[in-house]
Enzyme design. Structure first.
Site, short mmCIF file in Angstrom:
data_model
loop_
_atom_site.label_atom_id
_atom_site.label_comp_id
_atom_site.label_asym_id
_atom_site.label_seq_id
_atom_site.Cartn_x
_atom_site.Cartn_y
_atom_site.Cartn_z
N GLY A 138 3.10 2.08 10.94
CA GLY A 138 4.09 3.15 10.45
C GLY A 138 4.84 3.48 11.64
N HIS B 29 -9.21 0.69 5.82
CA HIS B 29 -7.75 1.05 6.44
C HIS B 29 -8.00 2.02 7.53
CE1 HIS B 29 -3.59 2.32 6.89
NE2 HIS B 29 -3.30 1.43 6.34
N LYS C 224 -0.15 4.14 -0.15
CA LYS C 224 -0.65 5.48 0.58
C LYS C 224 -0.76 6.80 -0.69
CE LYS C 224 0.19 3.57 4.94
NZ LYS C 224 0.23 3.71 6.13
N GLU D 111 -4.57 -5.27 11.24
CA GLU D 111 -3.64 -4.31 11.08
C GLU D 111 -3.86 -3.47 12.57
OE1 GLU D 111 -1.97 -3.21 7.09
OE2 GLU D 111 -3.54 -1.87 7.48
N SER E 218 4.16 -2.53 10.20
CA SER E 218 5.72 -2.39 10.44
C SER E 218 6.36 -3.78 9.74
CB SER E 218 6.11 -2.05 11.69
OG SER E 218 5.75 -0.60 12.12
N GLU F 286 -6.31 4.33 8.67
CA GLU F 286 -6.13 5.84 8.31
C GLU F 286 -7.64 6.41 7.69
OE1 GLU F 286 -2.86 5.41 5.96
OE2 GLU F 286 -1.59 5.21 7.62
N ASN G 195 0.94 -1.01 0.09
CA ASN G 195 -0.08 0.05 0.06
C ASN G 195 0.84 1.20 -0.08
OD1 ASN G 195 -1.71 2.00 0.68
ND2 ASN G 195 -2.08 1.37 2.80
C1 PEP Z 1 -0.23 0.02 6.22
O1 PEP Z 1 -0.29 1.19 6.17
O2 PEP Z 1 -1.24 -1.00 6.05
C2 PEP Z 1 0.86 -0.43 7.00
C3 PEP Z 1 0.82 -1.81 7.41
O3 PEP Z 1 1.69 0.21 7.08
P1 PEP Z 1 3.27 0.06 7.81
O4 PEP Z 1 3.71 -1.19 7.02
O5 PEP Z 1 4.13 1.16 7.43
O6 PEP Z 1 3.50 -0.02 9.08
#
Ligand code: PEP
Length: 254
Positions: A176, A98, A11, A170, A216, A100, A9
């Site tokens: 992040g 997601h 973003k 997640e 992450s 966000e 992703n």
């Molecule tokens: C995400 O935004 O779905 C995500 C898992 O980000 P990151 O890998 O940067 O934690």
């Protein structure tokens, strides 16, 4: 056997030229270095899906997708993008819910259920994201939160529709932040989600459900995460923005 899926992703990152360069590098690395069975999904900003999917036309193990879509099929919804438009540009997967989107754009489980319907109406695959905040985990309410997210977002579907869904667990506190859930924590939640699906549908639907972990993920933790029996891939943010780090995560999946 259920499908393993590693999705990146991006973003709201990358110019068009940067996007093209990354897809080209990554697809070459996958062709030369990856001999496993996972499907790779590149999820750029929607503006670029058409070009990305054309670049990937000759790769049968790499697809493209979108980060969001409208709950409406078409009409006067300025600024929105429909699942049909994404499909017409070659997108196959659409991330729905997601954290966000939930956090910054106020998307609720009820609203997300409608988006799931919009994706399925076009015969595309939703990647439905669920996950608890740090506060919810620390207060031990994460299983209640996850149950609500899964049931309110998905359990209006019939078994056939459910078979097209991918779930991404997640934990919000791991996105992040550089903080990954331990393999044991992730496996515990994945098994819990699979069991919810089994109780609502059947053993077969639950066994065939792909559940990705996101938060992450890096090459250094991917091998261990992917060794857990209920972790069927990853949804990757930051580490998907560079070809080498994303390719190394993909290579961690047999
Ligand atoms: C995400 O935004 O779905 C995500 C898992 O980000 P990151 O890998 O940067 O934690």
């Amino acid at each position: 056997m259920r499908k393993k899926i590693i999705a990146g992703n991006w973003k709201m990152n990358k110019s068009f030229d940067e996007c093209m360069a990354l897809v080209s590098e990554l697809s070459n690395m996958i062709k030369d270095e990856y001999h496993g069975s996972a499907e790779v999904v590149i999820i750029p900003p929607s503006l670029y899906i058409n070009s990305v999917s054309r670049m990937l036309a000759d790769f049968n193990n790499i697809s493209s997708g979108a980060q969001n879509c409208s709950n409406h099929a078409s009409g006067a919804y300025t600024g929105e993008i429909s699942a049909a438009m994404i499909k017409s540009c070659g997108g196959k997967y659409i991330i729905i819910g997601h954290s966000e989107r939930r956090q910054y754009f106020g998307e609720t489980n009820d609203w997300l259920a409608k988006k799931i319907d919009a994706v399925l109406a076009e015969n595309l695959n939703p990647i439905y994201c669920v996950g608890e905040t740090l506060e919810e985990r620390e207060s031990n309410s994460h299983f209640d939160v996850l149950t609500k997210q899964v049931s309110e977002g998905l359990f209006h579907l019939n078994a056939e529709q459910m078979a097209a869904v991918v779930i991404a667990y997640e934990p919000v506190w791991a996105i992040g932040t550089g903080k990954t859930a331990s393999t044991a924590q992730a496996q515990e939640v994945h098994a819990f989600i699979r069991n919810l699906v089994k109780e609502k549908y059947s053993n077969e639907v639950a066994d065939n459900l792909t559940i990705q972990y996101g938060g992450s993920v890096k090459a250094e933790n991917a091998v261990e995460l992917f060794s857990a029996p209920d972790i069927d891939g990853a949804l990757v943010g930051g580490a998907a923005l560079q070809s080498r780090s994303f390719a190394d995560i993909i290579k961690a999946m047999a």
